[in-house]
Design an enzyme around this catalytic site. Structure first.
Site, PDB file in Angstrom:
ATOM      1  CE  LYS A 106      -3.711   2.203   2.738  1.00  0.00           C
ATOM      2  NZ  LYS A 106      -3.136   3.284   3.529  1.00  0.00           N
ATOM      3  CG  HIS A 126      -1.262   7.366   4.469  1.00  0.00           C
ATOM      4  ND1 HIS A 126      -0.541   6.236   4.786  1.00  0.00           N
ATOM      5  CD2 HIS A 126      -1.927   7.676   5.602  1.00  0.00           C
ATOM      6  CE1 HIS A 126      -0.756   5.906   6.058  1.00  0.00           C
ATOM      7  NE2 HIS A 126      -1.593   6.760   6.573  1.00  0.00           N
TER       8      HIS A 126
HETATM    9  C1  FNR Z   1      -5.381   6.575   7.734  1.00  0.00           C
HETATM   10  N1  FNR Z   1      -4.681   5.748   6.854  1.00  0.00           N
HETATM   11  C2  FNR Z   1      -3.963   4.676   7.348  1.00  0.00           C
HETATM   12  N2  FNR Z   1      -3.337   3.819   6.492  1.00  0.00           N
HETATM   13  C3  FNR Z   1      -2.683   2.727   6.956  1.00  0.00           C
HETATM   14  O1  FNR Z   1      -2.133   1.979   6.159  1.00  0.00           O
HETATM   15  N3  FNR Z   1      -2.649   2.479   8.307  1.00  0.00           N
HETATM   16  C4  FNR Z   1      -3.239   3.286   9.219  1.00  0.00           C
HETATM   17  O2  FNR Z   1      -3.192   3.038  10.414  1.00  0.00           O
HETATM   18  C5  FNR Z   1      -3.898   4.452   8.738  1.00  0.00           C
HETATM   19  N4  FNR Z   1      -4.485   5.331   9.613  1.00  0.00           N
HETATM   20  C6  FNR Z   1      -5.253   6.365   9.128  1.00  0.00           C
HETATM   21  C7  FNR Z   1      -5.933   7.184  10.032  1.00  0.00           C
HETATM   22  C8  FNR Z   1      -6.784   8.181   9.561  1.00  0.00           C
HETATM   23  C9  FNR Z   1      -7.529   9.011  10.548  1.00  0.00           C
HETATM   24  C10 FNR Z   1      -6.947   8.362   8.163  1.00  0.00           C
HETATM   25  C11 FNR Z   1      -7.886   9.396   7.618  1.00  0.00           C
HETATM   26  C12 FNR Z   1      -6.238   7.576   7.271  1.00  0.00           C
HETATM   27  C13 FNR Z   1      -4.807   5.950   5.400  1.00  0.00           C
HETATM   28  C14 FNR Z   1      -6.017   5.179   4.846  1.00  0.00           C
HETATM   29  O3  FNR Z   1      -5.805   3.794   4.902  1.00  0.00           O
HETATM   30  C15 FNR Z   1      -6.297   5.532   3.381  1.00  0.00           C
HETATM   31  O4  FNR Z   1      -5.122   5.390   2.628  1.00  0.00           O
HETATM   32  C16 FNR Z   1      -6.844   6.960   3.216  1.00  0.00           C
HETATM   33  O5  FNR Z   1      -7.715   7.296   4.265  1.00  0.00           O
HETATM   34  C17 FNR Z   1      -7.572   7.039   1.892  1.00  0.00           C
HETATM   35  O6  FNR Z   1      -8.008   8.329   1.645  1.00  0.00           O
HETATM   36  P1  FNR Z   1      -9.500   8.862   1.969  1.00  0.00           P
HETATM   37  O7  FNR Z   1     -10.478   7.761   1.564  1.00  0.00           O
HETATM   38  O8  FNR Z   1      -9.523   9.142   3.430  1.00  0.00           O
HETATM   39  O9  FNR Z   1      -9.587  10.075   1.122  1.00  0.00           O
END
Ligand code: FNR
Length: 388
Positions: free
Chosen positions: A257, A281
């Protein structure tokens, strides 16, 4: 159901169906620091904006008088059929959004057939999430600890607990420059709430037990939190070479990812990976990075016939899902919108947002004359320069 109860029976939904108002509704429901954490991005949020603008640069060209009543909206990933082309993105520390934390959201996803990806930074344990998700599909996301024995322990626990796919996040070996959190002196993991996965791990616990002698309960949480953050955000990137170790430790499929460059997608194929998530992300890491959808077509063209290509960052509507699938994604992940629903209405709120997105997707497919997921191809879109 959602649609008819509103339109035909005048019943207002708990959560707004307007994607642009959802964030506002969550803001009113959340403590400021939790809101800042989820709604914020890196730097001046240029990449968050770019993620949305990238969707506006593609437009659907609808077709009429087509029977799409038999359209299929499920997908097959790694030989497994999923009813939903939308997966719940890994999101850490869900306890800061709702008291039901990961166990609540995982169960909600299982109830509506949305696969749940559990974060290494979760505030529930691997075993708790597995129990809550029951027969639901669940994947495990890895922030790769620096201590190999801890990584192996987490992966063994995840396998035993029925997590079928490993999602290795590459873009967060250090937390980025996130002004909204920095200005508040707030990183949820340091308060001990984001460390359930680590705190419950026997190998991790054994490693800091000696340092705990004579410490107060608060000091213990402090030591352990700092230790866990150092493990999973070590401030130094892994390399392609390291991936070989993971293969030995994880028997199932592995998805990387955070891929944004087509050459990295090719390297993922060379490294024998099973899939990638084209993602920045959600604009939370490198500010000024390109909008995620912008790079999807070239990556899908280069590796889409060799590995599974998934997508996230910026999906807000059903048509966004159609666009991502048409440009080469086999399924998409959604982060913030589901968290906002969870914040406002707990499990019911999250379900409403995710089901709403699925319903909007299905309805938009039909209205645009697209024959299900199979009909999502580049030809149904037109590039509209100057959109945004
Ligand atoms: C995340 N994201 C994320 N990704 C990951 O691999 N591990 C994690 O612990 C987290 N934690 C996390 C916390 C918060 C509050 C957010 C908003 C995002 C990223 C997430 O998996 C993803 O890539 C994004 O949120 C995608 O974008 P959108 O749908 O929020 O626009």
């Amino acid at each position: 159901e959602l649609y008819t109860s509103s339109i035909l029976h005048g019943k207002k939904p708990l959560i707004t169906t307007n994607p642009n108002k959802l964030e506002e509704q969550a803001r009113a429901a959340l403590p400021l620091r939790s809101y800042n954490y989820v709604a914020g991005g890196a730097g001046e949020r240029a990449t968050m904006d770019a993620n949305r603008q990238a969707f506006r640069r593609w437009a659907l060209v609808p077709r009429m008088l087509r029977d799409t009543s038999a359209k299929k909206v499920g997908v097959e990933l790694f030989g497994v059929k999923y009813d939903s082309p939308i997966l719940m993105a890994p999101v850490g520390v869900q306890t800061i959004f709702h008291k039901d934390r990961e166990v609540g959201l995982a169960k909600a996803c299982a109830d509506i057939g949305v696969p749940y990806i559990m974060s290494t930074a979760a505030s529930s344990t691997i075993e708790e999430v597995a129990e809550a998700s029951g027969s639901g599909h669940r994947w495990f996301q890895l922030y790769w600890p620096s201590t190999d024995a801890i990584t192996r322990s987490l992966l063994t626990r995840a396998t035993t607990s029925g997590f079928s796919v490993l999602v290795v996040t590459l873009d967060t070996w250090s937390l980025a420059w996130r002004p909204a959190d920095l200005d508040e002196g707030y990183i949820p993991f340091m308060e001990g709430v984001g460390n359930a996965v680590g705190f419950s791990d026997p190998v991790f616990r054994a490693g800091f037990a000696a340092a705990m002698d004579g410490a107060t309960p608060e000091e213990k949480i402090g030591h352990a939190s700092a230790g866990w953050v150092r493990e999973v955000c070590p401030g130094r990137s892994r390399t392609w070479e390291d991936l070989k170790m993971l293969r030995g430790w994880w028997g199932g499929k592995i998805v990387l990812k955070g891929i944004q460059h087509v050459d990295d997608a090719r390297l993922a194929v060379e490294a024998g990976m099973d899939g990638i998530v084209v993602s920045n992300h959600g604009g939370r890491q490198v500010d000024g990075a390109i909008g995620s959808l912008e790079v999807l077509p070239e990556i899908a063209a280069a590796v889409g016939d060799k590995i599974t290509v998934l997508f996230d960052s910026g999906i807000r509507t059903g048509v966004d899902v159609i666009k991502a699938l048409s440009l080469g994604a086999e399924a998409v992940l959604v982060g913030r919108p589901a968290v906002y629903g969870f914040a406002v209405g707990g499990a019911e709120g999250a379900k409403q947002v995710l089901r709403g997105l699925l319903a909007d997707f299905e309805m938009s497919l039909g209205l645009a004359g697209i024959d299900g997921v199979e009909g999502c191809k580049p030809e149904i879109l037109r590039r509209v320069e100057g959109g945004g």
